[in-house]
Design an enzyme around this catalytic site. Sequence first.
Site, short mmCIF file in Angstrom:
data_model
loop_
_atom_site.label_atom_id
_atom_site.label_comp_id
_atom_site.label_asym_id
_atom_site.label_seq_id
_atom_site.Cartn_x
_atom_site.Cartn_y
_atom_site.Cartn_z
N ASP A 284 26.34 20.57 -29.22
CA ASP A 284 25.16 20.09 -28.51
C ASP A 284 23.93 20.06 -29.41
O ASP A 284 23.70 20.97 -30.21
CB ASP A 284 24.90 21.05 -27.34
CG ASP A 284 23.74 20.63 -26.48
OD1 ASP A 284 23.79 19.52 -25.95
OD2 ASP A 284 22.78 21.42 -26.35
N GLU A 326 26.65 15.69 -30.72
CA GLU A 326 25.69 15.09 -29.79
C GLU A 326 24.41 14.89 -30.58
O GLU A 326 23.63 15.82 -30.78
CB GLU A 326 25.44 15.97 -28.57
CG GLU A 326 24.68 15.22 -27.50
CD GLU A 326 23.32 15.78 -27.13
OE1 GLU A 326 22.59 15.10 -26.39
OE2 GLU A 326 22.96 16.89 -27.57
C1 GLC Z 1 21.71 18.03 -24.87
C2 GLC Z 1 22.30 17.88 -23.49
C3 GLC Z 1 21.19 17.88 -22.49
C4 GLC Z 1 20.42 19.16 -22.62
C5 GLC Z 1 19.98 19.41 -24.07
C6 GLC Z 1 19.53 20.81 -24.27
O1 GLC Z 1 20.90 16.98 -25.21
O2 GLC Z 1 23.07 16.71 -23.41
O3 GLC Z 1 21.66 17.71 -21.18
O4 GLC Z 1 19.28 19.10 -21.80
O5 GLC Z 1 21.04 19.22 -24.97
O6 GLC Z 1 20.61 21.69 -24.39
#
Ligand code: GLC
Length: 649
Positions: A284, A326
């Site tokens: 993430d 991500e």
């Molecule tokens: C990523 C997740 C999102 C979250 C962020 C903070 O972007 O996809 O949903 O708010 O991380 O962890």
Amino acid sequence: MYHRPAQKFLAALLQQMEQRGELASHAEFYARLGAHFSDVYQLFYRLYGGRDDVSERLSQLVRMLVRAHTERPDELKQIDRTRVADPQWYLSSSLVSTMLYVDRFSGTLAGFEKRIDYLKELGINLVHLMPLLECPEGKNDGGYAVCNYRKVDEAYGSMGDLQRVISSLHKKGMLLQLDLVLNHTSDQHEWAQAARAGDAHFQDYYYLFDDRSVPDEYERSLPEVFPESAPGNFTFIEKLGKWAMTVFHEYQWDLNYTNPHVFLEMLDILLFLANRGVDVLRLDAVPYLWKRIGSVSQNEPEAHLILQLFNSCAKVVAPGVAFMAEAVVQPAEIVRYFGEGDYAGRECEMAYHVSLMVLLWDCIATGDTRLFMHAMRAMPEIPREATWFTYIRCHDDIGLGYADKDILSVGFDPFLHRRFMVEYFTGEYPGSPARGATFMYNPRTQDARISGTAASLLGLERAVELQDESAISAAIDSLIMLYAVVTSIGGIPIIYYGDEVGMTNDYTFLTDPVLHDDNRWMHRPRIDWERMKRRSKEGSVEQRVFSRMQRLIGARKATPEFGAANPMHLVDAENSHILSFLRHDESQRTFVTANVTDLPQYIDRSVLGRAGLPEDAVDLITGKPPVWRAGKILFEPYQCYWLSTRRIN
Ligand code: GLC
């Protein structure tokens, strides 16, 4: 590459460990350790070489790898062997994924087990379960504020339940993806609790400052992730009298990766999750891992070193596990998370194709494919070992992060164009059927993002409300067209849960005191299984969408040239309302061509010829030849053809 100091270090340490009886016996493991150790050593020294305790910490890391290997269950080691023998396992066209919230989809993990067959019926074989590790009750950013990485949140069940789910999935030939929230922990995590209680060791796990001087320096260049609900990047911690860096929400404390203890703790957790049987780890918010005063603190070189180090370590213990990045950043930056140079394909094997996603929404709003074709052409190449997750919707908002220069090059003004996109998808623009909402409007930059389910953004919600049959058909056709593109363009498609039956926005979040200020919850629907039965009721919206999605997925799986290892060539269809590309392997070719408008369109037969397809090519989606009119192929509104030399039924 062979690196003398690294090999010397490893040889001495292994000898010492052998004398102490600390070595696990496993030739494959030590072969992998030997192969990756030069990288591990050099990356570790690049990150932490300036510290007195570097060699102690590196020894700790090696011991951690040995222990994790010893603990790794035999059946997972067997999976590792199969994947090492077939290192391109994740590039095949047979993979189709979904992502879902366990509580909203099936209540609990035990409930989820009973729904696996539903996903199988649709054709899914990779399931991303949204964050399910322990989080504080109340605000927790949908599970992205973890307070215990080794415990499943009681709301979903237990670690035992998760393991049962994983083995059920594996038995059915399906894979599991889980999040690893690397950038921050919840302020309720035991490290944060210890830091708050005054423990200096744990205070060093976070970015904590005595006064505003350093935070103010950072703030000069740091953007805001949630400007409406969490403005600023620092939070004052009363109990400590210190400022904590909180780039996301005030209850998510950023981890300090300049401290090797933090790296080691997270590596231990990563290996723990890998040893539970997770097949893909979604890492993430990776662009944020390293902070630097005077910069936006995203995509810093050290963030890549950290990921390469995680990857090299994971490949020693759990070579069958893949990383998914991500990274919601500009195209040129995203591709760097696949790794470059010696690390090409060895940082994260997968990443969200954010650019494709937003460009497809651009096509819907404008009815024009020029920006899509231009920006896709400008996309940097990715390593052969890497692949995209291709999708139209996920749990987050749609950010309009395409590059200004791409927007300019097709003659649009970047600022006005983005404003048009927001107005279109929130339904403000005259004639727009969309029912989305603005997410995180920033008055300073005037930046805004978009929330809403795919079906609502495509006009289905409005059409059903008006009982307008032709608008319902158009919305369904456009949804299927978008999915026909993401299931064929190369990569692992994500069928966002609910989209397979055309679910529209869920407005219940508005009355929930915890969720009401985050409208991303409108596209995180609760599944009503009674209603889901309509998927077999002929003529219902659910059935019309579900049956076509099922067919698309089946056809994709039967089309090996859609696999990510094969090239994708964009083809100019000489019609700016049509997007086209060619997929081929050594024996077959399939030409994907889609009308992004609500009007009929044509392409000339010469386009087919240029793509190397014969005129008797058949559409793999319907099994029929395309409709020809005076030497041209006719497209119905939002029709997508997969014209192929291949035949399927
Ligand atoms: C990523 C997740 C999102 C979250 C962020 C903070 O972007 O996809 O949903 O708010 O991380 O962890």
